[in-house]
Design a protein around this motif. Structure first.
Motif, PDB file in Angstrom:
ATOM      1  N   VAL A  46      -5.263   6.623  -1.667  1.00 53.60           N
ATOM      2  CA  VAL A  46      -5.341   5.657  -2.776  1.00 53.60           C
ATOM      3  C   VAL A  46      -3.934   5.256  -3.209  1.00 53.60           C
ATOM      4  N   GLU A  47      -3.036   6.222  -3.325  1.00 50.65           N
ATOM      5  CA  GLU A  47      -1.655   5.925  -3.722  1.00 50.65           C
ATOM      6  C   GLU A  47      -0.946   5.089  -2.658  1.00 50.65           C
ATOM      7  N   ALA A  48      -1.166   5.403  -1.384  1.00 52.76           N
ATOM      8  CA  ALA A  48      -0.541   4.634  -0.306  1.00 52.76           C
ATOM      9  C   ALA A  48      -1.056   3.190  -0.299  1.00 52.76           C
ATOM     10  N   LEU A  49      -2.351   3.019  -0.547  1.00 49.40           N
ATOM     11  CA  LEU A  49      -2.907   1.670  -0.622  1.00 49.40           C
ATOM     12  C   LEU A  49      -2.307   0.902  -1.802  1.00 49.40           C
ATOM     13  N   GLN A  50      -2.119   1.582  -2.916  1.00 47.38           N
ATOM     14  CA  GLN A  50      -1.482   0.933  -4.067  1.00 47.38           C
ATOM     15  C   GLN A  50      -0.052   0.540  -3.735  1.00 47.38           C
ATOM     16  N   ASP A  51       0.678   1.424  -3.071  1.00 48.01           N
ATOM     17  CA  ASP A  51       2.061   1.129  -2.677  1.00 48.01           C
ATOM     18  C   ASP A  51       2.133  -0.094  -1.769  1.00 48.01           C
ATOM     19  N   GLU A  52       1.121  -0.280  -0.947  1.00 44.50           N
ATOM     20  CA  GLU A  52       1.073  -1.414  -0.016  1.00 44.50           C
ATOM     21  C   GLU A  52       0.459  -2.660  -0.658  1.00 44.50           C
ATOM     22  N   ALA A  53       0.056  -2.558  -1.921  1.00 47.31           N
ATOM     23  CA  ALA A  53      -0.629  -3.658  -2.617  1.00 47.31           C
ATOM     24  C   ALA A  53      -1.921  -4.028  -1.871  1.00 47.31           C
ATOM     25  N   ALA A  54      -2.646  -3.001  -1.447  1.00 48.45           N
ATOM     26  CA  ALA A  54      -3.895  -3.205  -0.713  1.00 48.45           C
ATOM     27  C   ALA A  54      -5.024  -2.423  -1.383  1.00 48.45           C
ATOM     28  N   GLN A  55      -5.132  -2.527  -2.685  1.00 51.58           N
ATOM     29  CA  GLN A  55      -6.131  -1.760  -3.424  1.00 51.58           C
ATOM     30  C   GLN A  55      -7.550  -2.250  -3.166  1.00 51.58           C
ATOM     31  N   ARG A  56      -7.725  -3.471  -2.699  1.00 50.58           N
ATOM     32  CA  ARG A  56      -9.065  -4.029  -2.533  1.00 50.58           C
ATOM     33  C   ARG A  56      -9.685  -3.541  -1.234  1.00 50.58           C
ATOM     34  N   VAL A  57     -10.076  -2.281  -1.246  1.00 52.34           N
ATOM     35  CA  VAL A  57     -10.757  -1.661  -0.108  1.00 52.34           C
ATOM     36  C   VAL A  57     -12.043  -1.058  -0.651  1.00 52.34           C
ATOM     37  N   VAL A  58     -13.123  -1.247   0.071  1.00 50.30           N
ATOM     38  CA  VAL A  58     -14.425  -0.728  -0.340  1.00 50.30           C
ATOM     39  C   VAL A  58     -14.315   0.793  -0.512  1.00 50.30           C
ATOM     40  N   PRO A  59     -14.776   1.332  -1.643  1.00 45.24           N
ATOM     41  CA  PRO A  59     -14.655   2.775  -1.879  1.00 45.24           C
ATOM     42  C   PRO A  59     -15.218   3.644  -0.752  1.00 45.24           C
ATOM     43  N   GLN A  60     -16.313   3.218  -0.147  1.00 50.21           N
ATOM     44  CA  GLN A  60     -16.891   4.001   0.939  1.00 50.21           C
ATOM     45  C   GLN A  60     -15.952   4.058   2.146  1.00 50.21           C
ATOM     46  N   VAL A  61     -15.181   3.006   2.352  1.00 50.87           N
ATOM     47  CA  VAL A  61     -14.211   2.987   3.449  1.00 50.87           C
ATOM     48  C   VAL A  61     -13.096   3.990   3.166  1.00 50.87           C
TER      49      VAL A  61
END
Length: 78
Positions: A46-61
């Motif tokens: 979750v933190e890595a996705l935030q760092d990449e500005a890619a927070q819009r990922v389906v929670p199940q993924v």
């Protein structure tokens, strides 16, 4: 409902850029957290996705990726 092919062509670079961000976040998390407990991997991802500005990922993924990374044996240090 037919979709205009030009809309697809316009969207693909945006989708590809987003997927590249997700891939970088997953690769980074796998490198640093492989084999660790799923909860720790999930938080790191979750933190890595935030760092990449890619927070819009389906929670199940995110859950599935965290599970897979957690189940991957850690690589021995180089």
């Amino acid at each position: 409902m037919a979709t205009d092919p030009r809309e697809y062509e316009k969207a693909m670079p945006i989708v590809a850029a987003h997927m590249a961000k997700i891939e970088r976040a997953v690769d980074r998390t796998r490198a640093s957290h492989a084999g660790q407990p799923c909860a720790a991997v999930h938080q790191a991802l979750v933190e890595a996705l935030q760092d990449e500005a890619a927070q819009r990922v389906v929670p199940q993924v995110i859950e599935e990726l965290a599970r897979q990374i957690s189940e991957t044996p850690a690589s021995p240090p180089s």
